[in-house]
Scaffold this motif. Structure first.
Motif, PDB file in Angstrom:
ATOM      1  N   ASP A 245      -6.086   5.041  19.209  1.00  4.07           N
ATOM      2  CA  ASP A 245      -6.895   5.532  18.090  1.00  4.07           C
ATOM      3  C   ASP A 245      -7.107   4.459  17.033  1.00  4.07           C
ATOM      4  OD1 ASP A 245      -7.138   7.983  19.298  1.00  4.07           O
ATOM      5  OD2 ASP A 245      -5.621   8.985  18.061  1.00  4.07           O
ATOM      6  N   GLU A 246      -6.038   3.747  16.686  1.00  3.23           N
ATOM      7  CA  GLU A 246      -6.139   2.709  15.650  1.00  3.23           C
ATOM      8  C   GLU A 246      -7.025   1.555  16.117  1.00  3.23           C
ATOM      9  OE1 GLU A 246      -4.851   2.612  12.558  1.00  3.23           O
ATOM     10  OE2 GLU A 246      -4.083   4.656  12.754  1.00  3.23           O
ATOM     11  N   VAL A 247      -6.854   1.153  17.364  1.00  6.82           N
ATOM     12  CA  VAL A 247      -7.642   0.036  17.894  1.00  6.82           C
ATOM     13  C   VAL A 247      -9.118   0.418  17.978  1.00  6.82           C
ATOM     14  CG1 VAL A 247      -8.089  -1.337  19.973  1.00  6.82           C
ATOM     15  CG2 VAL A 247      -5.750  -1.066  19.134  1.00  6.82           C
ATOM     16  N   ILE A 248      -9.405   1.603  18.467  1.00  7.63           N
ATOM     17  CA  ILE A 248     -10.803   2.038  18.587  1.00  7.63           C
ATOM     18  C   ILE A 248     -11.464   2.098  17.212  1.00  7.63           C
ATOM     19  CG2 ILE A 248     -12.272   4.012  19.174  1.00  7.63           C
ATOM     20  CD1 ILE A 248     -10.303   4.524  21.538  1.00  7.63           C
TER      21      ILE A 248
ATOM     22  N   TRP B  26     -16.071   5.575  26.506  1.00  7.58           N
ATOM     23  CA  TRP B  26     -16.662   6.861  26.108  1.00  7.58           C
ATOM     24  C   TRP B  26     -16.490   7.105  24.609  1.00  7.58           C
ATOM     25  CZ3 TRP B  26     -19.672   7.909  29.792  1.00  7.58           C
ATOM     26  CH2 TRP B  26     -19.287   7.866  31.142  1.00  7.58           C
ATOM     27  N   VAL B  27     -15.288   6.848  24.107  1.00  3.44           N
ATOM     28  CA  VAL B  27     -15.021   7.111  22.688  1.00  3.44           C
ATOM     29  C   VAL B  27     -15.828   6.149  21.809  1.00  3.44           C
ATOM     30  CG1 VAL B  27     -13.258   7.234  20.885  1.00  3.44           C
ATOM     31  CG2 VAL B  27     -12.711   7.972  23.206  1.00  3.44           C
ATOM     32  N   LEU B  28     -15.903   4.887  22.207  1.00  4.83           N
ATOM     33  CA  LEU B  28     -16.694   3.927  21.432  1.00  4.83           C
ATOM     34  C   LEU B  28     -18.182   4.277  21.458  1.00  4.83           C
ATOM     35  CD1 LEU B  28     -15.277   0.328  22.030  1.00  4.83           C
ATOM     36  CD2 LEU B  28     -15.507   1.547  19.854  1.00  4.83           C
ATOM     37  N   GLU B  29     -18.639   4.793  22.571  1.00  6.43           N
ATOM     38  CA  GLU B  29     -20.041   5.221  22.643  1.00  6.43           C
ATOM     39  C   GLU B  29     -20.321   6.331  21.638  1.00  6.43           C
ATOM     40  OE1 GLU B  29     -21.126   4.022  27.265  1.00  6.43           O
ATOM     41  OE2 GLU B  29     -20.729   6.130  26.770  1.00  6.43           O
TER      42      GLU B  29
END
Length: 304
Positions: free
Chosen positions: A41-44, A95-98
């Motif tokens: 979560d922190e990195v994203i 997916w989360v970054l998208e």
């Protein structure tokens, strides 16, 4: 093609990002610290925020490529494991970054990205078929065939450091024994000599017989491993990267002699052995190329 992409190299201590044009021009770059602990979560969030900075007042960015320190799935969307990052197991990173950026995202292993970078703008830019071997803490690799990154049907191909050159050799973390990595990595040099590669190189350059002999043996073992790879892939070029490659003059003659002895001329005709040129920028550059190859190309095909 008047569009741009963002290439990202995710490391254990730093995240490097660059905004690139299709000709390889880097219009803007940025390095941010990897959050500690480096939870997904922190990195994203850190990547998404840095991406926002690079896109400020720019509307040409159409995709993101990202290199991760570990294997990814065949779709290039899930980071299976990320070495040296806390709590990373099957993270749907792309997916989360998208969702956070509104841009398509493609992932690849960081060594694969480095290989793609060297093939695009570095030592391999004149070749369509090449191998990159990174001689560092471990031994990573990348295979470029017909200008494209080869990762196999499950996304895990190109673990070049894990081929075996001695079936009774030291045990490898992979479960293998006597892998190339066990003889040619920084860890192998430390185990065998108690020295860092740079220290061992310094001794050899000063004429220390034991150090010179060690580098001769190192070159021979590296040649054995590369010989196996050459027979399978017959590349136009082999590019050596990673920290140990800085001392290549000490082991290249022995390595080349081993290749001449072990590999049929027909399999190595015209083969060039080169040193990587892009340093720690290779992963970021290769991630951008990955985005152009895998995402921009698809977008163009859908439009036509």
């Amino acid at each position: 093609m008047n569009v741009e992409v963002i290439g990202i190299d995710l490391g254990g201590t730093a995240i490097k990002l660059g905004r690139f044009g299709s000709d390889g021009t880097c219009y803007q770059s940025l390095t941010v610290a990897t959050p500690q602990p480096a939870t997904p979560d922190e990195v994203i969030d850190a990547i998404a925020n840095a991406t926002t900075q690079l896109r400020e007042n720019v509307n040409k960015v159409v995709a993101i490529g990202l290199g991760t320190p570990g294997p990814v799935d065949a779709t290039g969307k899930i980071a299976k494991v990320a070495i040296n990052l806390a709590g990373w197991q099957d993270v749907p990173l792309a997916w989360v970054l998208e969702e956070k950026t509104g841009l398509p995202v493609i992932l690849a292993n960081d060594a694969n990205c480095a290989g793609l970078g060297e093939a695009w703008l570095g030592a391999g830019r004149q070749f369509e078929n090449l191998i990159l071997l990174t001689l560092g803490t471990g031994v990573g690799g990348a295979i470029i065939l017909n200008g494209e990154l080869f990762v196999g049907h499950q996304g895990a191909a190109g673990e070049l450091g894990l081929i075996s050159i001695n079936f009774e050799g030291p045990i490898c973390n992979s479960g293998n024994r006597g892998s190339l990595e066990q003889y040619t990595s920084v860890q192998a040099i430390r185990r065998d000599t108690g020295l860092e590669p740079a220290e061992l190189a310094e001794k050899a350059l000063a004429g220390d017989e034991k150090a010179l002999s060690y580098w001769q043996q190192y070159g021979k073992l590296l040649g054995v491993g590369l010989g196996n790879l050459i027979y399978v892939l017959t590349p136009e070029a082999i590019i050596l990267g990673g920290g140990i490659s800085a001392g290549a003059d000490l082991f290249l003659p022995a390595m080349k002699a081993e290749l001449e002895q072990r590999v049929l001329f027909s399999s190595r005709e015209g083969l060039e052995i080169l040193i990587a040129e892009l340093g720690n920028q290779a992963g970021m550059i290769g991630a951008a190329k990955l985005a152009f190859q895998k995402l921009v190309k698809i977008e163009d095909q859908l439009k036509s």
